[in-house]
Design a protein around this motif. Sequence first.
Motif, PDB file in Angstrom:
ATOM      1  N   THR A 139       0.982  -1.358  -0.007  1.00 33.13           N
ATOM      2  CA  THR A 139      -0.079  -0.050  -0.045  1.00 33.13           C
ATOM      3  C   THR A 139       0.752   1.235  -0.173  1.00 33.13           C
ATOM      4  O   THR A 139       1.766   1.286   0.816  1.00 33.13           O
ATOM      5  CB  THR A 139      -0.968   0.027   1.379  1.00 33.13           C
ATOM      6  N   VAL A 140       0.677   2.275  -0.931  1.00 30.81           N
ATOM      7  CA  VAL A 140       1.091   3.483  -0.997  1.00 30.81           C
ATOM      8  C   VAL A 140       0.562   4.768  -0.529  1.00 30.81           C
ATOM      9  O   VAL A 140      -0.558   4.877  -1.003  1.00 30.81           O
ATOM     10  CB  VAL A 140       1.929   3.666  -2.360  1.00 30.81           C
ATOM     11  N   GLY A 141       1.041   5.350   0.455  1.00 24.45           N
ATOM     12  CA  GLY A 141       0.479   6.573   0.896  1.00 24.45           C
ATOM     13  C   GLY A 141       1.333   8.000   0.576  1.00 24.45           C
ATOM     14  O   GLY A 141       2.462   7.507   0.149  1.00 24.45           O
ATOM     15  N   SER A 142       1.228   8.674   1.219  1.00 28.85           N
ATOM     16  CA  SER A 142       2.011  10.117   1.043  1.00 28.85           C
ATOM     17  C   SER A 142       2.519  10.519   2.327  1.00 28.85           C
ATOM     18  O   SER A 142       1.851  10.422   3.442  1.00 28.85           O
ATOM     19  CB  SER A 142       1.103  11.331   0.371  1.00 28.85           C
ATOM     20  N   HIS A 143       3.509  11.401   2.202  1.00 27.93           N
ATOM     21  CA  HIS A 143       4.335  11.897   3.485  1.00 27.93           C
ATOM     22  C   HIS A 143       4.766  13.439   3.545  1.00 27.93           C
ATOM     23  O   HIS A 143       5.916  13.832   3.680  1.00 27.93           O
ATOM     24  CB  HIS A 143       5.375  11.126   3.560  1.00 27.93           C
ATOM     25  N   THR A 144       3.854  14.282   2.479  1.00 25.19           N
ATOM     26  CA  THR A 144       4.299  15.551   2.060  1.00 25.19           C
ATOM     27  C   THR A 144       5.176  15.485   1.028  1.00 25.19           C
ATOM     28  O   THR A 144       5.622  14.350   0.478  1.00 25.19           O
ATOM     29  CB  THR A 144       4.902  16.607   3.169  1.00 25.19           C
ATOM     30  N   TYR A 145       5.658  16.627   0.310  1.00 21.34           N
ATOM     31  CA  TYR A 145       6.542  16.623  -0.685  1.00 21.34           C
ATOM     32  C   TYR A 145       7.829  16.763  -0.377  1.00 21.34           C
ATOM     33  O   TYR A 145       8.961  15.792  -0.889  1.00 21.34           O
ATOM     34  CB  TYR A 145       6.415  17.616  -1.818  1.00 21.34           C
ATOM     35  N   ASP A 146       8.492  17.491   0.558  1.00 20.10           N
ATOM     36  CA  ASP A 146       9.838  17.853   0.978  1.00 20.10           C
ATOM     37  C   ASP A 146      10.107  17.439   2.606  1.00 20.10           C
ATOM     38  O   ASP A 146      11.019  17.868   2.984  1.00 20.10           O
ATOM     39  CB  ASP A 146      10.069  19.102   0.607  1.00 20.10           C
ATOM     40  N   HIS A 147       9.214  16.458   3.118  1.00 13.40           N
ATOM     41  CA  HIS A 147       9.314  16.398   4.729  1.00 13.40           C
ATOM     42  C   HIS A 147       9.578  17.702   5.578  1.00 13.40           C
ATOM     43  O   HIS A 147      10.385  17.700   6.363  1.00 13.40           O
ATOM     44  CB  HIS A 147      10.648  15.424   4.768  1.00 13.40           C
ATOM     45  N   VAL A 148       8.587  18.511   5.257  1.00  5.95           N
ATOM     46  CA  VAL A 148       8.557  19.697   5.803  1.00  5.95           C
ATOM     47  C   VAL A 148       7.581  19.342   7.343  1.00  5.95           C
ATOM     48  O   VAL A 148       6.894  18.862   7.316  1.00  5.95           O
ATOM     49  CB  VAL A 148       7.862  20.946   5.046  1.00  5.95           C
ATOM     50  N   ASP A 149       8.171  20.369   8.544  1.00  8.36           N
ATOM     51  CA  ASP A 149       7.617  20.339   9.708  1.00  8.36           C
ATOM     52  C   ASP A 149       6.308  21.310   9.351  1.00  8.36           C
ATOM     53  O   ASP A 149       6.296  22.399   9.344  1.00  8.36           O
ATOM     54  CB  ASP A 149       8.381  20.859  10.662  1.00  8.36           C
ATOM     55  N   LEU A 150       5.223  20.647   9.244  1.00  7.39           N
ATOM     56  CA  LEU A 150       3.761  21.517   9.028  1.00  7.39           C
ATOM     57  C   LEU A 150       3.501  22.200   9.792  1.00  7.39           C
ATOM     58  O   LEU A 150       2.721  23.184   9.545  1.00  7.39           O
ATOM     59  CB  LEU A 150       2.845  20.392   8.473  1.00  7.39           C
ATOM     60  N   GLY A 151       3.747  22.147  11.078  1.00  3.71           N
ATOM     61  CA  GLY A 151       3.418  22.768  12.244  1.00  3.71           C
ATOM     62  C   GLY A 151       4.283  24.010  12.295  1.00  3.71           C
ATOM     63  O   GLY A 151       3.690  25.048  12.882  1.00  3.71           O
ATOM     64  N   LYS A 152       5.018  24.175  11.608  1.00  7.27           N
ATOM     65  CA  LYS A 152       5.886  25.633  11.652  1.00  7.27           C
ATOM     66  C   LYS A 152       5.451  26.584  10.205  1.00  7.27           C
ATOM     67  O   LYS A 152       6.226  27.460  10.043  1.00  7.27           O
ATOM     68  CB  LYS A 152       7.389  25.290  11.331  1.00  7.27           C
ATOM     69  N   LEU A 153       4.531  25.771   9.448  1.00  7.84           N
ATOM     70  CA  LEU A 153       3.963  26.629   8.260  1.00  7.84           C
ATOM     71  C   LEU A 153       2.665  27.171   8.509  1.00  7.84           C
ATOM     72  O   LEU A 153       2.177  26.937   9.339  1.00  7.84           O
ATOM     73  CB  LEU A 153       4.048  25.745   6.847  1.00  7.84           C
ATOM     74  N   SER A 154       2.501  28.194   7.497  1.00  9.36           N
ATOM     75  CA  SER A 154       1.175  28.612   7.795  1.00  9.36           C
ATOM     76  C   SER A 154      -0.009  27.832   7.164  1.00  9.36           C
ATOM     77  O   SER A 154       0.298  26.788   6.613  1.00  9.36           O
ATOM     78  CB  SER A 154       0.816  30.013   6.777  1.00  9.36           C
ATOM     79  N   ARG A 155      -1.133  27.795   7.550  1.00 11.64           N
ATOM     80  CA  ARG A 155      -2.244  26.811   7.167  1.00 11.64           C
ATOM     81  C   ARG A 155      -2.290  26.738   5.445  1.00 11.64           C
ATOM     82  O   ARG A 155      -2.122  25.565   5.206  1.00 11.64           O
ATOM     83  CB  ARG A 155      -3.526  27.347   7.551  1.00 11.64           C
ATOM     84  N   GLN A 156      -1.974  27.709   4.713  1.00 14.32           N
ATOM     85  CA  GLN A 156      -2.032  27.551   3.345  1.00 14.32           C
ATOM     86  C   GLN A 156      -0.957  27.161   2.672  1.00 14.32           C
ATOM     87  O   GLN A 156      -1.098  26.072   2.011  1.00 14.32           O
ATOM     88  CB  GLN A 156      -2.227  28.984   2.649  1.00 14.32           C
ATOM     89  N   GLN A 157      -0.040  27.198   3.366  1.00 20.93           N
ATOM     90  CA  GLN A 157       1.438  26.637   3.121  1.00 20.93           C
ATOM     91  C   GLN A 157       1.422  24.769   3.401  1.00 20.93           C
ATOM     92  O   GLN A 157       1.892  24.369   2.650  1.00 20.93           O
ATOM     93  CB  GLN A 157       2.573  27.069   3.614  1.00 20.93           C
TER      94      GLN A 157
END
Length: 294
Positions: A139-157
Amino acid sequence: MRSLRALVVTGLVAVAMAGCAKPIAQHDLAAGPVAAKDGIVTASAYRAPPPRMSQPMPDRIFKGGALAGRTLQIASTADIVLKPREVVLTFDDGPRAGKTPAILDTLDSFGVKATFLMLGSAARANPQLARQVARRGHTVGSHTYDHVDLGKLSRQQAIAEIVRGETAVSEALEGAGAGLSPFFRFPYLSETGFLRTSLLQGDIVVLDVDIDSKDYYRDSPETVAARTLARLDARGSGIILFHDIHQRTVDMLPAFLAELEARGYSVVRLAPRSTGLFGRSVITAEAPPPLESP
């Protein structure tokens, strides 16, 4: 054909958690969508696929072994209910040439299937390898594009990064006979209430971690295996986090799976279950063009 819908979710309290240890890369975000004045603007990120009249056979027929357990079809995180001595094997951050193929061979030798949470950048760089993972029944899922810490980005980013990763993995899997599953894991396990709720409302299954192997530490394969088994025995069952980008993980996996079998564990395969007639909704980040005033 999948139903596509816009998703606008109001903000919730941020919740941050620690996880994988990989350097953060936050490039290519400047060109992403800009937050609308009144909230997060979302729209479709997927192209509707043409009707599929035939299903290609996988490269290898599914086979079972003493370690192979049941297939659990899930439509939400709440559906992941494991029995005692059941485990789910997950591998993050790949696919990686020279590492992922060896892991696939080991999994095949034990007749078990895993879930691979791929980075969009890695899948785009290794599309043939991404397709090989799917063709061999995993099974293949996703993990973002660049392994970014999403908690440090704006919601839109953050939403743009998630969608970009999904899109890249989905495109890499074209022709594999099995597409992207609606499974996602937060890099570093760093999330916010807004993002988790957005994903859940988009019918995306967030895969959490019960047993972290910490194979990203510079330990010996034997140490990684022993640590993981000790944590698993203490808990009794759960989702195990590995990474298919480390040689130590490649080296420890055969002995680890043999020990799982000796201790009476079974490996559960996760598979997506459709939530409706038209499949799942999709969290998206590209805004439609504004309507012109009459």
